[in-house]
Design a protein around this motif. Structure first.
Motif: not given
Length: 677
Positions: A391-401, A417-426
């Motif tokens: 499969l081709p790469s998709r580097a900008d996908d975020l993995l959520l649990l 595993c960072t809670p979304l309330a504390s998560f800072t994208s990129t």
């Protein structure tokens, strides 16, 4: 007729084979016996007169027949206990076939079978037959036994007769039968296994049980295998094979006829390589060694020859691990957004490697960022990713649990595993910037479910694309940069003559080096026409002074309504880190925003900190006063206080001379024209 039967018995005994001259016969005290023949044809002998001797017990015991100290063969020794049958009275002295004094001869004297002379003691004689049958051979032995009558009572034991012995191959079954030729005879039978090489006596004396020894001497280019203790003249086999549960290599065999050295190339040495040697005989004992199971170089060679292949067929992810030996390893799925970045192990999905066949990860859906790692000894030995072959790469996908519902979403990154309330994208933007958007994407199915366990533990993995958010924010930031560049270009085109004269005067008075060279500033303004024109004019006027100005528009609607842009925050943090000046250009829209910030009691405390690196520039024609939320920073009304504004940009340690009077007029004139348009 009796005499004819005795003559027939003599013929049978005479017709028997020559037998084994090493057979021996022994009797206990009180009995006399002799071995008539060691290879007769059993079952054709005639019946003897009277009741004869009775067989009470048959016992078989292991023994060795030896011709030298180390030249023995295993066999079974037969021991028979004899007795007089019940009702036996004074016998009529039966004699063996063809012997004077036999029944029917008319003689009443006593006869001893040991010396053929007459004896005064009453006795009884009998013919005893022993047969031994193995799977490949059989033999029958004839024995004559003489026993006295008195004072033994009928039914009481007379003694033991021991025949040594019946040979058979090591570990084979031997069936021994004993009977007499008397009338009403009783047969005794017993089956027993001939000892094999596990018998201690056989290990020291039977040549087939002498196992050679293997001595292994490793070298840099080859391994020498020395076969020690092999007897010259015997044929031996040396076998090399891989000791594994899922192997296809049958091994390699080498034939030899005595001690020898075998050389093996070092690149063929693996941890599961074993050596085995044995004598070429039936069911021989074997000497086996596996000397490389703890060899570090052999293990490195094994891992270099191992291969991991991933397969994505439909919605099923499988992998195949092939190696020449069994691998004590585990397969660990992991998440790797960047090809050269770290791979985040997925919790609870590892499984042991069970062989070269395909192994399926139940519930794990194929995704370009998924990889499989092979762990052994606390190290990652092999890694294979779906992007490399499927499969081709998709580097900008975020993995959520997700645990127990949408309320417990967290982002898997950098081993935690960072809670979304504390998560800072990129790495940019304030924490929780995309929390609501990601929750909405999971709820509406815009995120792809990567794993759902089959045991219903409530843990789910989601892959959510971030490219739509990142593209929108960067597009807005680039729009601001392009707008500033367009304003500067337009101003240069419209005021070309004035700008040329102004630049000439600057060069004439102060040379080619601007007074603010080396300093940087971040110009923040509202997204409204008046502020944009003033920002363009101010940027164009400050550029000849050597000040590097970054224009950052803020406010508005759409994507920007979500809060300060990540790009703006990044520029703001860099300015504070590097000691740059942050210019807050106040226009009516900016004043309205400042009042809203003040009403929320510290929504943006960093912009109002009085640390001396913030300068407030108020367009006096549009803004009558500085809002309370910004009064902690130095404020200047433009264009009337342009001189103080430029001195604040230069800093307190700057020597002025004639500076900055020639520049004040140019900057003030540019602002008047921009605000008046």
């Amino acid at each position: 007729m009796c005499l004819l039967g005795q003559l027939l018995l003599l013929l049978l005994l005479a017709a028997g084979g020559r037998g084994a001259p090493r057979d021996t016969l022994a009797c206990t005290q009180g009995l006399a016996c002799r071995l008539l023949d060691t290879d007769v044809l059993c079952g054709t002998e005639p019946l003897g007169p009277g009741r004869g001797l009775a067989l009470a017990r048959l016992r078989l015991e292991p023994a060795l027949r030896c011709t030298g100290p180390m030249a023995c063969s295993p066999c079974l020794e037969a021991r028979l206990r004899l007795a007089l049958p019940p009702g036996t009275g004074e016998p009529r002295r039966p004699a063996p076939s063809g012997v004077p004094g036999a029944e029917g001869s008319g003689e009443e004297g006593r006869w001893s079978p040991m010396d053929g002379a007459a004896s005064s003691q009453p006795n009884i004689t009998g013919l005893l037959l022993l047969s031994g049958h193995a799977y490949a051979s059989s033999r029958c032995v004839a024995v004559e036994v003489w026993a006295p009558l008195a004072p033994t009572l009928p039914g009481r034991p007379l003694g033991w007769v021991t025949f040594r012995c019946f040979e058979a191959p090591l570990g084979s079954e031997l069936h021994v039968t004993a009977y007499t030729n008397s009338r009403g005879r009783r047969r005794l039978s017993q089956q027993q296994r001939v000892p094999d090489c596990s018998w201690p006596a056989a290990q020291a004396a039977v040549p087939q049980c002498q196992v050679p020894r293997l001595q292994v001497s490793p070298g840099p280019k080859e391994v020498v295998v020395e076969v020690q203790g092999a007897v010259a003249g015997h044929n031996y086999t040396l076998r090399l094979y891989h000791n594994q549960s899922h192997g296809h290599w049958s091994g390699r065999t080498v034939n030899m006829s005595g001690p020898m050295n075998y050389r093996l190339p070092a690149d063929e040495v693996l941890p599961c390589l074993c050596l085995q040697v044995w004598l070429e005989t039936q069911d021989p004992p074997r000497a086996t060694v596996c000397p490389f199971s703890h060899d570090a170089e052999a293990w490195e060679r094994l891992w270099a020859r191992s291969r991991l292949v991933l397969h994505a067929e439909g919605q099923v992810l499988t992998c195949s691990l092939s190696a020449p030996c069994d691998l004590p390893a585990k397969l660990v799925p992991c998440w790797q957004p960047e090809p050269a970045g770290p791979c985040q192990a997925l919790p609870g999905l590892q499984q042991p490697a069970v062989g070269p066949g395909p192994q399926e990860f139940g519930g794990l859906q194929p995704h370009p960022n998924l990889c499989i790692q092979v762990w052994s000894g606390g190290q990652v030995r092999l890694t294979q990713c779906l992007r490399d072959q499927v499969l081709p790469s998709r580097a900008d996908d975020l993995l959520l649990l997700e645990r127990g519902g949408n309320a417990s979403l967290c982002a898997l990154e950098r081993g935690t595993c960072t809670p979304l309330a504390s998560f800072t994208s990129t790495g940019a933007g304030h924490p929780g910037l995309l929390e609501q958007e990601l929750r909405r994407d999971v709820a509406t199915g815009q995120c792809r479910q990567v794993w759902h366990p089959q045991n219903s533990t409530g843990v789910v993995l989601w892959a959510c694309p971030l490219h739509k958010y990142l593209h929108a924010r960067w597009a807005l930031a680039w729009m601001g940069v392009l707008l500033g560049a367009a304003c500067l270009l337009l101003l240069l085109l419209l005021k070309k003559e004035d700008v040329k004269g102004w630049l000439k005067s600057l060069r004439a008075d102060y040379g080619s080096e601007g007074p603010l060279r080396g300093r940087r500033a971040l110009l923040v303004h509202a997204a409204e026409p008046a502020a944009e024109r003033a920002a363009c004019a101010l940027t164009a006027a400050l550029h000849p002074l050597g000040l590097a100005v970054t224009v950052a528009p803020g406010g508005g609607s759409g994507v920007a309504a979500w809060g300060p842009l990540p790009w703006l925050h990044a520029q703001h943090r860099r300015a504070l880190r590097d000691g740059d000046t942050v210019i807050l250009l106040l226009s009516p829209a900016a004043v309205a925003a400042a009042h809203r910030w003040d009403a929320r009691a510290g929504a943006v405390p960093a912009l109002t900190a009085g640390n001396g690196r913030y300068v407030v520039a108020r367009l006096e024609a549009l803004v009558p006063a500085v809002p309370p939320a910004l009064q902690a920073a130095p404020a200047f009304a433009l264009p009337s206080e342009t001189g103080g504004f430029l001195r604040a940009l230069a800093g307190p340690g700057r020597r002025w001379g004639r500076w900055p009077e020639p520049y004040v007029a140019a900057v003030a004139e540019g602002l008047r024209r921009a605000v008046g348009e």
